[in-house]
Each structure stands twice: as C-alpha cells, then as structure tokens.
Design a protein around this motif. Sequence first.
Motif, PDB file in Angstrom:
ATOM      1  N   ILE A   1      41.218  41.985  86.532  1.00 23.31           N
ATOM      2  CA  ILE A   1      39.796  41.925  86.901  1.00 23.31           C
ATOM      3  C   ILE A   1      39.035  43.144  86.395  1.00 23.31           C
ATOM      4  N   LEU A   2      39.681  44.319  86.381  1.00 21.63           N
ATOM      5  CA  LEU A   2      39.009  45.520  85.875  1.00 21.63           C
ATOM      6  C   LEU A   2      38.699  45.370  84.391  1.00 21.63           C
ATOM      7  N   ASP A   3      39.687  44.863  83.626  1.00 20.51           N
ATOM      8  CA  ASP A   3      39.457  44.644  82.196  1.00 20.51           C
ATOM      9  C   ASP A   3      38.391  43.573  81.976  1.00 20.51           C
ATOM     10  N   LEU A   4      38.335  42.586  82.863  1.00 21.73           N
ATOM     11  CA  LEU A   4      37.333  41.533  82.740  1.00 21.73           C
ATOM     12  C   LEU A   4      35.928  42.091  82.909  1.00 21.73           C
TER      13      LEU A   4
ATOM     14  N   ILE B   1      33.864  46.365  91.765  1.00 18.06           N
ATOM     15  CA  ILE B   1      34.897  45.487  92.326  1.00 18.06           C
ATOM     16  C   ILE B   1      35.161  45.833  93.783  1.00 18.06           C
ATOM     17  N   SER B   2      35.338  47.104  94.069  1.00 16.09           N
ATOM     18  CA  SER B   2      35.652  47.545  95.431  1.00 16.09           C
ATOM     19  C   SER B   2      34.552  47.210  96.419  1.00 16.09           C
ATOM     20  N   GLN B   3      33.295  47.198  95.940  1.00 19.44           N
ATOM     21  CA  GLN B   3      32.156  46.913  96.815  1.00 19.44           C
ATOM     22  C   GLN B   3      31.837  45.418  96.888  1.00 19.44           C
TER      23      GLN B   3
ATOM     24  N   GLU C   1      39.826  42.985  94.826  1.00 19.00           N
ATOM     25  CA  GLU C   1      41.129  43.634  94.660  1.00 19.00           C
ATOM     26  C   GLU C   1      41.262  44.157  93.225  1.00 19.00           C
ATOM     27  N   LEU C   2      41.440  45.454  93.087  1.00 19.38           N
ATOM     28  CA  LEU C   2      41.440  46.070  91.765  1.00 19.38           C
ATOM     29  C   LEU C   2      42.609  45.628  90.894  1.00 19.38           C
ATOM     30  N   ASP C   3      43.713  45.225  91.503  1.00 19.05           N
ATOM     31  CA  ASP C   3      44.884  44.850  90.709  1.00 19.05           C
ATOM     32  C   ASP C   3      45.009  43.342  90.514  1.00 19.05           C
TER      33      ASP C   3
END
Length: 402
Positions: free
Chosen positions: A341-344, A361-363, A375-377
């Motif tokens: 998701i981070l890369d997305l 993402i976290s917010q 969820e970051l992972d």
Amino acid sequence: MTFKEKEKKIDEILSRGIIVEILPSKEEFRKALLEKKLTFYIGADPTGDSLHLSHAKNFLLLEEFRQLGHNVNVLFGDFTACIGDPSDRESSRTMLTREKARENASSWVNQISRIINFDDPKNPAHVRYNSEWIDQLTPLKVVDLFTHTTVQQLIERDMFQRRLEASKPIYLNEFVYPMFQGYDSVAMDVDVELCGTDQIFNALMGRSLVRDFNNKEKFVVAVNLMANPVTGELMSKSNGTGVFLKSGAVDMFGQLMQQPDEMIEIILVNNTRISLEKIKELDIPNQPLEAKMFMAYEVTKIFHGEDAANNAKETFVSTFSKRKFPENAPIVNTESETIGILDLVCKCMPNESKSNARRLISQSSVSINNEKHNELDEIIVIPSDGFLEVKIGKRGFYRIQQ
C-alpha cells in the motif's frame, strides 16, 4: 488609454487593498505614475519550484502597471538565493546552488506567464537574474558597496535581535544579504520596487543605495502577505494552506474550495479583479458556499481558462457534492499482481515523500473501492481484468490496474 481612464485605473489599483504601504508617500507615487514612464521590479529568490496565490497577486499587480505603459522586471535572485535571505527567519536558511535556483526560476516563469505578458511586442515584461551584475563585482567594489551602511543599521533587524537574545548564530553571509539585494535596484536603475511587507528592510536598503549611487529616489510599494484574518496563518506550502499555480484546473479548484470561509474575500480581492462592489454583493457571511464556488471558478479561470474552469467546477460538484468517483480519474499501472500500500500511494503521488505517504495511510486517508485502509504493511491485490478505485486524501482519485 486617455488620461482620465489612466487616472481611474491608477486609483482603482491604489485603493483595492492589496498595497498596504508606499514610501515615501502614496501621493508622490500616484503623481509619478501619471506623469512619466517608471521602471518597476519584483525580486524573488527562487528557493522552491512552486508558487501559490500570495505570490501570484504580486505578479498580477505588476502586470497592471505594465498595462499602464510602465517598464517592468521580474528579477530572480540566482545569486542571492545562494546566500539565503534571513528575513523573518529564526535560524539560517539553506543555501541553494546556482543550478537549482535557475531550475526553480524557469518553473516560476512558466507558472506566471499565464498572468504576466512576457511576449507583448511593444512593452513586454522582462526576466532578469541578479548574477548578471553581482558576479561582475570585484572584491574592491564589494568593499565599496559595504561602505554605504553600518553594522548598527544592519543589526537593527528584528530577526537578528531575536537571534542574539536566543544566543543563535548570525552568519556573515546573512548579515550582508540586504546589501546585495539592495544593489539590484542600483544595477537595474529602478524607480519602483514591489515587495511583501516582510521585505521592507531590504527594499529600503535598495532605496538608500539608489540615492547614493544613482542620485535619485526609489519608491517602495509594499503589499500584503495574504494571512488568514482569524488565525494569522500565512498562505504557504509548509502550512498546507496554499493554492499552488502548478496545480491543474481540477486540483486548483479543489484547493480553493478547501480554503476557510474567511479567506474568500481575501482571495477575491487579491487574485481577481472582480469589483469590490460585486464582492460585497456576494454576501459571504450568509452565503459562504455560493461565494466560495464563485471564487474558485473565477480564480481557476484566470490561470487555466474558461473551459477548464467550467470542467473543474463540474468535476467538483459531481465528485464531492454527489459523492461520485470521477470518470476522468488518472489510470495508474502497477505492472504486477500485488503491490504494497505504501508503494501504491507513492506511485499515485510521485511528488509526495514516503513519510507523508505513511502519514496518509496511518490517518485512514486512503480508501480502496470505498473502504478505508490504514495498515502500512498491507499488500494490495490488483484485479487482472478491471480497476481498483483508490481515493487518497480529499482530492486524490486514481484507477489502479495491472
């Protein structure tokens, strides 16, 4: 333009509320505007590559003086940006390379060319760089320049006094910065400098140097900084309150609609030439949504044209008022069946930092097919024969496919 028309236009400019101080006086400046062709300049150190509406208002004002027949210069401090302007800084500013300053300046010219005419065949606006003359100063000439002020005069600056009280360093390059900026006025032999209220000290240094070197008086015309009247917060990228000129029409319209209600009148006054009477008729306190839609449309039209402004308005209404996922959302290809998701988020928003992507993402600011993902992972599976509808923040819409 007849004399009466010119006089009326000048009075409209001087009374609109953008200009907050004129030195030595408004009366002398008005008289000079009517009687002779003046040379104006706005100077800026291109420390970033994106401008916002508070910058734009300065160039809109400069263009009005150009249209009155005056000579105007847009000066980029490709030398002074390498020193670092200490104005309103509690700590030293990062110094830029000459190459980066020029790169940023090129981006600025592209952005402001929508609102200031560099191609007029009779009286174009001119782009200047202060390395043109400062690079030519020999050590002896620099020493001579420094004889035109005193340590006592320079140390009077508020930010230097605050640093001294806090035992923070004042670097010599920052200390002499006003002398080099002031010399710009001498080199261009200007009659008028437009500046923000945070630059009055530097502009007055230029006024003093023009008197010493060129034996004439220079007008200093200081404009407001477009602060929120409730919070006092300035429009800026770091505050997340800017409306940026690099934005496309849809994004710009959305950024304008995100502005607090108390900024509607300020933006209309500074960034459009809608009459003050018409602005009053909008009844902003009682009809803020209608007024904000009007403001967003008018400003977007100035920077992107009427067709783009109409499309941006329609997109905003259908997306935010009717909660519809925009059909023209950009398509992002992952080129794989799965993606973190981070890369997305970083792939959708390549200009954002990874730290900001993590924050979004976290917010819970990321939705996929109308469901929040925080969820970051998390690993996202991309369909082989369709799209994922991804929303990031309030205005970021993307269609994701393999």
